[in-house]
Write an enzyme that holds these catalytic residues in place. Structure first.
Site, PDB file in Angstrom:
ATOM      1  N   ASP A   1       0.810  -1.223   0.000  1.00  0.00           N
ATOM      2  CA  ASP A   1       0.000   0.000   0.000  1.00  0.00           C
ATOM      3  C   ASP A   1       0.841   1.270   0.000  1.00  0.00           C
ATOM      4  O   ASP A   1       2.059   1.231   0.206  1.00  0.00           O
ATOM      5  CB  ASP A   1      -0.967  -0.008   1.201  1.00  0.00           C
TER       6      ASP A   1
ATOM      7  N   ASN B   1      -7.414  -2.862  14.501  1.00  0.00           N
ATOM      8  CA  ASN B   1      -8.835  -3.055  14.158  1.00  0.00           C
ATOM      9  C   ASN B   1      -9.042  -4.251  13.223  1.00  0.00           C
ATOM     10  O   ASN B   1     -10.120  -4.415  12.668  1.00  0.00           O
ATOM     11  CB  ASN B   1      -9.413  -1.782  13.524  1.00  0.00           C
TER      12      ASN B   1
ATOM     13  N   HIS C   1      -7.424  -4.763  10.375  1.00  0.00           N
ATOM     14  CA  HIS C   1      -7.238  -4.517   8.944  1.00  0.00           C
ATOM     15  C   HIS C   1      -6.032  -5.271   8.394  1.00  0.00           C
ATOM     16  O   HIS C   1      -5.098  -5.614   9.120  1.00  0.00           O
ATOM     17  CB  HIS C   1      -7.202  -3.021   8.603  1.00  0.00           C
TER      18      HIS C   1
ATOM     19  N   GLU D   1      -9.743  -1.897   5.371  1.00  0.00           N
ATOM     20  CA  GLU D   1     -10.324  -1.621   6.682  1.00  0.00           C
ATOM     21  C   GLU D   1     -11.558  -2.505   6.912  1.00  0.00           C
ATOM     22  O   GLU D   1     -12.087  -3.095   5.957  1.00  0.00           O
ATOM     23  CB  GLU D   1     -10.735  -0.144   6.748  1.00  0.00           C
TER      24      GLU D   1
END
Ligand code: F6R
Length: 262
Positions: A67, A136, A138, A143
């Protein structure tokens, strides 16, 4: 999925590097998927050490990063281009033309994402993809709520991820709102996955990813479906796992396939 629990960060970094080095020695033109963030730093330091001290050769390796932030130029100190340059690329004998990081300044992002996917295919697909995990759940910048079949595209970062990454930028307002990320479908096509996680802050995410239901709300839980996924976590990150896991790959393989029985 093979889960291995090591005592601490140094031990997970060494174990992860051992796995990467092993694959690289078997296939010198390895196509290696890379991650950024704090977690793989120890792995990259260890790969640099193996390169310098044991001649681990990266000259034929091709890399693809997961990314990049939209809007950051490759030389921006917080761009993932810059991160990779500083922490790995400039310290080993990778050929720059064989390294790939999504372009955060691409004018036509959709077109760039399609090109990125085509490049991965052109090099024969990713052999081994290194991954971290967000607190979280991800995976890359996929996400919670990301489609499990998604491809490389632009994603809006959650407030939680922007807060987690504010430590690199100064304030949360300086953290970009968008990123280009490989999709979950793209990641799942890699022949092997290597996910590393450290610290109590990742304990809930690891428990949900390893032992919870497979759900788009915990993108990393899809790793349960991968035929060759390796997770290396330290005791703190493993602290909310309920199952029993091994402390080395050798031990894990022995448990699965006792000696004398194939
Ligand atoms: C980075 C990436 C992210 C990180 C994750 C964990 O390329 O894709 O998913 O792996 O945010 O980051 P750290 O390691 O900083 O906790």
């Amino acid at each position: 999925m093979l889960v291995v629990i090591k005592d601490d960060y140094a031990a997970i970094s060494a174990e992860a590097a051992r796995l990467v080095a092993n694959r690289l020695r078997k296939k010198p033109d390895l196509v290696l998927g890379l991650a950024t963030g704090s977690t793989p730093l120890g792995l990259y330091d260890e790969l640099v050490r193996l390169h310098r001290e044991e001649g681990l050769d990266f000259s034929k390796v091709t890399t693809f990063n997961l990314d990049e932030y939209v809007g950051l130029s490759p030389d921006h100190p917080q761009s993932y281009h810059h991160f990779m340059q500083v922490h790995l690329f400039s310290r080993i004998n990778l050929q720059p033309r064989f390294t790939h990081v999504p372009d955060g300044l691409a004018l036509d992002i959709e077109d760039h994402c399609a090109w990125y996917e085509a490049q991965i295919r052109r090099y024969g697909g990713i052999d081994l993809q290194v991954l971290g995990i967000g607190a979280n759940g991800h995976l890359a910048f996929n996400e919670p709520g990301s489609s499990l079949g998604s491809r490389t595209r632009v994603k809006t970062l959650t407030q939680k991820t922007r807060e987690d990454n504010a430590r690199f930028f100064g304030t949360v307002d300086d953290v970009p709102r968008y990123a280009i990320t490989m999709g979950i479908g793209t990641i799942m096509e890699a022949r092997e996955l290597l996910l590393v996680a450290t610290g109590e802050v990742k304990a809930d995410a690891i428990a949900a990813a390893v032992e919870g239901p497979i759900t788009a709300m915990v993108p990393a839980s899809i790793v349960q479906m991968h035929p060759r996924a390796f997770l290396i976590v330290d005791r703190a990150a493993a602290s909310r796992l309920r199952g029993e896991y091994s402390s080395s790959f050798e031990e894990a393989v022995m448990v699965r396939r006792p000696l004398g029985r194939e």
